[in-house]
Design a protein around this motif. Structure first.
Motif, PDB file in Angstrom:
ATOM      1  N   LEU A  39       0.831  -1.207   0.000  1.00 26.32           N
ATOM      2  CA  LEU A  39       0.000   0.000   0.000  1.00 26.32           C
ATOM      3  C   LEU A  39       0.862   1.252   0.000  1.00 26.32           C
ATOM      4  CD1 LEU A  39      -2.867  -0.964   2.473  1.00 26.32           C
ATOM      5  CD2 LEU A  39      -2.772  -1.196  -0.004  1.00 26.32           C
ATOM      6  N   GLN A  40       1.984   1.188   0.677  1.00 21.06           N
ATOM      7  CA  GLN A  40       2.891   2.343   0.700  1.00 21.06           C
ATOM      8  C   GLN A  40       3.376   2.666  -0.707  1.00 21.06           C
ATOM      9  OE1 GLN A  40       6.279   1.705   3.209  1.00 21.06           O
ATOM     10  NE2 GLN A  40       7.357   3.495   2.448  1.00 21.06           N
ATOM     11  N   GLN A  41       3.710   1.656  -1.480  1.00 17.43           N
ATOM     12  CA  GLN A  41       4.157   1.866  -2.862  1.00 17.43           C
ATOM     13  C   GLN A  41       2.998   2.310  -3.751  1.00 17.43           C
ATOM     14  OE1 GLN A  41       5.850  -1.987  -3.616  1.00 17.43           O
ATOM     15  NE2 GLN A  41       7.861  -1.434  -2.807  1.00 17.43           N
ATOM     16  N   ARG A  42       1.815   1.721  -3.528  1.00 19.15           N
ATOM     17  CA  ARG A  42       0.665   2.060  -4.374  1.00 19.15           C
ATOM     18  C   ARG A  42       0.248   3.499  -4.193  1.00 19.15           C
ATOM     19  NH1 ARG A  42      -4.410  -1.508  -3.170  1.00 19.15           N
ATOM     20  NH2 ARG A  42      -2.953  -3.093  -3.924  1.00 19.15           N
ATOM     21  N   TRP A  43       0.304   3.997  -2.953  1.00 16.41           N
ATOM     22  CA  TRP A  43      -0.200   5.338  -2.664  1.00 16.41           C
ATOM     23  C   TRP A  43       0.914   6.344  -2.403  1.00 16.41           C
ATOM     24  CZ3 TRP A  43      -4.916   6.048  -4.119  1.00 16.41           C
ATOM     25  CH2 TRP A  43      -5.796   4.951  -4.135  1.00 16.41           C
ATOM     26  N   ARG A  44       2.136   5.962  -2.758  1.00 19.44           N
ATOM     27  CA  ARG A  44       3.267   6.903  -2.717  1.00 19.44           C
ATOM     28  C   ARG A  44       3.466   7.494  -1.315  1.00 19.44           C
ATOM     29  NH1 ARG A  44       0.270   7.137  -7.066  1.00 19.44           N
ATOM     30  NH2 ARG A  44      -1.164   8.595  -6.109  1.00 19.44           N
ATOM     31  N   GLY A  45       3.368   6.652  -0.322  1.00 15.23           N
ATOM     32  CA  GLY A  45       3.520   7.096   1.059  1.00 15.23           C
ATOM     33  C   GLY A  45       4.954   6.949   1.546  1.00 15.23           C
ATOM     34  N   ARG A  46       5.303   7.724   2.530  1.00 15.74           N
ATOM     35  CA  ARG A  46       6.636   7.665   3.138  1.00 15.74           C
ATOM     36  C   ARG A  46       6.463   7.225   4.587  1.00 15.74           C
ATOM     37  NH1 ARG A  46      10.874  12.789   3.458  1.00 15.74           N
ATOM     38  NH2 ARG A  46      12.680  11.635   4.233  1.00 15.74           N
ATOM     39  N   LEU A  47       6.906   6.015   4.893  1.00 19.43           N
ATOM     40  CA  LEU A  47       6.740   5.450   6.237  1.00 19.43           C
ATOM     41  C   LEU A  47       7.787   6.061   7.164  1.00 19.43           C
ATOM     42  CD1 LEU A  47       5.199   3.428   7.985  1.00 19.43           C
ATOM     43  CD2 LEU A  47       6.880   1.701   7.302  1.00 19.43           C
TER      44      LEU A  47
END
Length: 843
Positions: free
Chosen positions: A51-59
């Motif tokens: 999901l982080q890759q799909r929605w371009r998120g930065r953990l």
């Protein structure tokens, strides 16, 4: 040992924060045991990574919960929704009730990287601080299990962009839970919930020690006196201390209106040149959309203002409100202390107040281009664009435009003339810009657009070649636009150009040239679903050429036999563009057999002259009389059109000669001298062999159509003689519609040679995807009749008679077979009404 200093610190940035907490995670471990719990958490981690890759998120941080940063609220919301759904699926598989709380907020944060030494001893690689972080934490802590809560800042941004989530975005449920008080936050905050039906609780969160519902005073009488006393003590001073600073909730792909440049230097050369330079610099952004000057002037006209009205603060703000723009930008150039200052203000159109202002100084007029780059970059950052994005999508103006202000002014005047459809004047200005600066790539591209718009590809070719040699001097978006035209002029335009236009539309979704050109490319190959989707995407109010997109939508709808919708779209396009009658509008009326109205409309159009656009009006002037059985009238118009086309271009000359001969053949079969069709075939094939000819695929289609008409005349020997050469050129060009017509000609030869079953076998595969040429159905019907399969032939006749819209609108070969298509609908309908069957062509 978290380092006290903050290495690699960045300035405050506007970001979307999402905080989540996996509910009852400790209980899960006790219930499942260490091994199964470890498996569960590993699957959970894989879900988060996907999901982080799909929605371009930065953990940023993780334990039982997550802290993520996103560029846009809709990305954070997409993550939260997919995360809730993913947990539910994981829990169902294990017969567990897995839920998480989530809080979404938008605000300024500071981020910095910890040193390698600190990370080695346990510090996080990246730290995030700022008031936005505890606010997101309060929202998350307040939420019920499975609940996604949004702040009042995040909710409108996410709600407005929900369409980007597709069909799921339309089904989301949004609910306000009123105003809440959070511990440590002085002002009450309105909170919202969003979720999917059946998953979201959609219930007010419970009151707690750190968050509670803000109850009105009248419901708290015991505290009323104390609160009044506090308010009296605070007074007016508190209002001044806590009043909100002006801001605009600007989001990616929001629109801005650029007002007229205020030139306070007294140097007239800066008027048009710097205003155009400001637009070129700002339009490099994929974050900020700039309303075109043409669209702004069109809205100005609808406001019943004069076209030369200055777009000042008030006027530009009104345009912004009408066209859905979020901000107004007012650029200014002035001399201050012996230096030239370029400045710009960002205006809130609702209040007309200045929200941001940026400026840059330089020495002399030539410094202004560099100053403009500096100012636009600062404005883009203030509006929320990430610095990395600005650096990636920005090139210096002297590189992507010109360093010569006189050339830039000539180019700006050329654009204005082009927007007003004053094409000869526009070409003169573009040529002047080129003469001043021979490396001005945008000017070559402007001249190319003039020539292609005038259906004169041979004259446009030199400008295309020069623009290609200077591609590095174009902004990224215009470079992709050029790539589309390179494919259009290339050896395989139908195979390569659509992908180029779709790429442009995808990377720059609010640059509507990509959408329209891809829609048109799809329309040419009878891919009506794709054509309508992209034409409608270009039919938005912000598109300066919206009328063209609406009219293309109308053509597609007519080809899909949606007659009422098509007619409404034609009428809407006419109102938008205010250009009055239109030949395709007349075709729609004729399709519906409203011939009197169609004839009246066609009579108002210019007659075929040396102007190529006027010659094309003759298409429907020939087909509509044929549709009514008025053959003498159709022949008269066809003769006149063929004469006018000979003075236009070789392509139009061959096409209208083919149409003229087709009318003669339809009226009196086997009455046309074979040499006439063969002359058209030979001339068109010569044009198709020219690899530098952008229209070679159309001329190949004309050559194949001429061969097909000889077959309908019973002259199979001519088609047989030319078929090998037609096959050779067709293989070289690789045009999908020409390939279909080649199959029709091949099948016709088989039928005429007594092999109708083989002809049927050759044609049937062309029906697989619904993009078949109209004449494929006619040829199949004829082959079925010749094979004695009368019932199957009757079904094809029913299809032919029932697709009148497609007969008129099919654009393959530049409408060369429109007249034949229309005649065949009536032949099929007439035979069906008599209970019989059409006799096979040339049988």
């Amino acid at each position: 040992m978290n380092d006290a200093h903050r290495p690699n610190a960045e300035g405050p940035q506007l970001r979307t924060l999402l905080l989540t907490d996996l509910c009852d995670s400790t209980t899960l471990v006790e219930r499942l045991g260490d091994g199964p719990a470890a498996d569960l958490f590993r699957e959970h981690d894989r879900l988060v990574l996907v999901l982080q890759q799909r929605w371009r998120g930065r953990l940023i941080d993780r334990s039982d919960g997550l802290l993520l940063l996103f560029e846009r609220p809709i990305d954070g919301l997409g993550f939260a929704l997919d995360y809730a759904r993913g947990l539910r699926e994981m829990g169902t598989a294990r017969k567990l009730d897995l839920k998480a709380r989530a809080g979404l907020h938008v605000g300024e944060v500071l981020t910095w990287r910890n040193s390698d030494e600190a990370v080695k001893v346990g510090a996080k690689p990246v730290e995030v601080e700022g008031l936005a972080k505890p606010m997101a934490g309060r929202l998350m802590a307040t939420a019920r299990p499975g609940q996604i809560l949004l702040s009042a800042v995040a909710e409108p941004l996410a709600h407005r962009a929900a369409r980007e989530l597709g069909e799921r975005g339309q089904q989301l449920l949004w609910k306000s839970h009123g105003r809440w008080r959070f511990k440590g936050v002085p002002e009450p905050q309105e909170i919202y919930e969003v979720g999917e039906p059946g998953i979201a609780p959609l219930r007010a969160p419970p009151n707690g020690p750190k968050a509670w519902r803000d109850v009105p005073l009248w419901r708290r009488p015991a505290a009323l006196a104390a609160e009044i006393a506090v308010l009296a003590m605070i007074g007016t001073g508190v209002w001044f201390a806590t009043r909100p600073q002006p801001a605009i909730a600007f989001n990616q792909r929001d629109w801005v209106v650029v007002g007229d440049l205020r030139n306070l230097t007294g140097q007239g050369v800066l008027d048009d040149s710097l205003e155009q330079a400001f637009r070129i610099s700002l339009e490099q952004s994929r974050y900020v959309n700039v309303l075109s000057d043409l669209k702004a002037r069109d809205t100005l006209e609808r406001m019943q203002r004069k076209p030369d009205t200055v777009l000042d603060r008030a006027v530009a703000s009104e345009i912004a409100l009408r066209d859905g723009a979020r901000a107004v930008i007012l650029p200014t150039v002035a001399e201050v202390g012996g230096r030239v200052r370029v400045s710009a203000e960002v205006i809130d159109p609702h209040t007309q107040t200045t929200v941001y202002a940026e400026s840059a100084d330089g020495t002399g007029a030539n410094s202004t281009l560099g100053s403009i780059d500096t100012v636009t970059a600062a404005l883009r950052e203030k509006l929320g664009e990430a610095m990395k994005s600005i650096e990636r999508d920005s090139e210096p103006l002297p590189k992507v435009a010109t360093s010569n202000l006189d050339a830039l002014r000539a180019y700006a005047l050329g654009l204005k003339a082009y927007a007003s459809r004053q094409y000869p004047e526009a070409l003169q200005y573009f040529q002047r810009a080129i003469d001043i600066d021979p490396k001005f790539a945008l000017a070559y591209l402007g001249a190319l657009r003039v020539h292609t718009g005038a259906v004169d590809s041979r004259m446009g070719r030199p400008f295309l070649d020069k623009a290609v040699s200077l591609r590095d001097h174009l902004p990224p978006r215009d470079g992709l636009y050029l790539d589309g035209w390179v494919a259009e002029f290339g050896p395989h335009p139908s195979a390569q150009a659509p992908a180029k236009w779709k790429l442009l539309a995808t990377l720059y979704p609010d640059y509507y040239g990509g959408h329209y050109n891809y829609a048109w490319a799809s329309f040419l190959v009878n891919d009506f679903g794709e054509a309508l989707r992209f034409a409608k995407a270009a039919s938005v109010p912000q598109n300066a050429f919206r009328g063209n997109a609406v009219e293309l939508s109308a053509r597609v709808q007519l080809a899909q036999e949606q007659y009422a919708s098509a007619l409404r779209s034609f009428e809407q396009a006419a109102k938008i563009e205010r250009y009055g009658p239109n030949r395709r509008h007349a075709a729609a009326l004729a399709v519906m057999k409203r011939f009197k109205e169609a004839d009246t409309l066609l009579s108002q159009l210019p007659t075929g002259t040396l102007l190529k656009a006027d010659v094309t009006n003759e298409f429907e002037r020939i087909s509509v009389p044929v549709d009514q059985g008025q053959w003498d009238r159709a022949r008269e118009v066809a003769d006149r059109a063929a004469e006018a086309a000979r003075k236009a271009t070789p392509l139009l000359a061959d096409e209208f000669e083919l149409i003229r001969l087709s009318v003669l053949s339809l009226q009196k079969p086997r009455s046309v001298d074979a040499a006439r069709f063969e002359a058209v075939l030979r001339s068109s094939l010569e044009g198709a062999r020219d690899v530098s000819n952008r229209d070679r695929n159309i001329q190949l289609f004309h050559a194949l159509a001429a061969a097909y008409m000889t077959q309908r005349e019973g002259l199979s020997a001519i088609a047989a003689r030319w078929l090998p050469e037609l096959e050779k050129v067709s293989a070289d060009i690789d045009d999908p519609m020409a390939r279909q017509l080649l199959q029709v000609v091949r099948a016709g030869q088989l039928r005429l040679q007594g092999q109708p079953e083989a002809a049927v076998k050759m044609l049937r595969p062309l029906l697989a995807d619904g993009r078949e040429l109209f004449q494929v159905r006619v040829a199949l019907r004829d082959a079925l009749l010749a094979a004695g399969q009368d019932e199957q032939a009757a079904l094809e006749s029913k299809w032919i008679a029932g697709h009148r819209g497609r007969a008129y609108m099919e654009a393959a070969g530049d409408l060369a077979l429109q007249t034949v298509n229309v005649a065949d609908t009536n032949l099929a309908a007439g035979a069906m009404s008599r209970g019989g069957q059409v006799v096979a062509n040339s049988r």
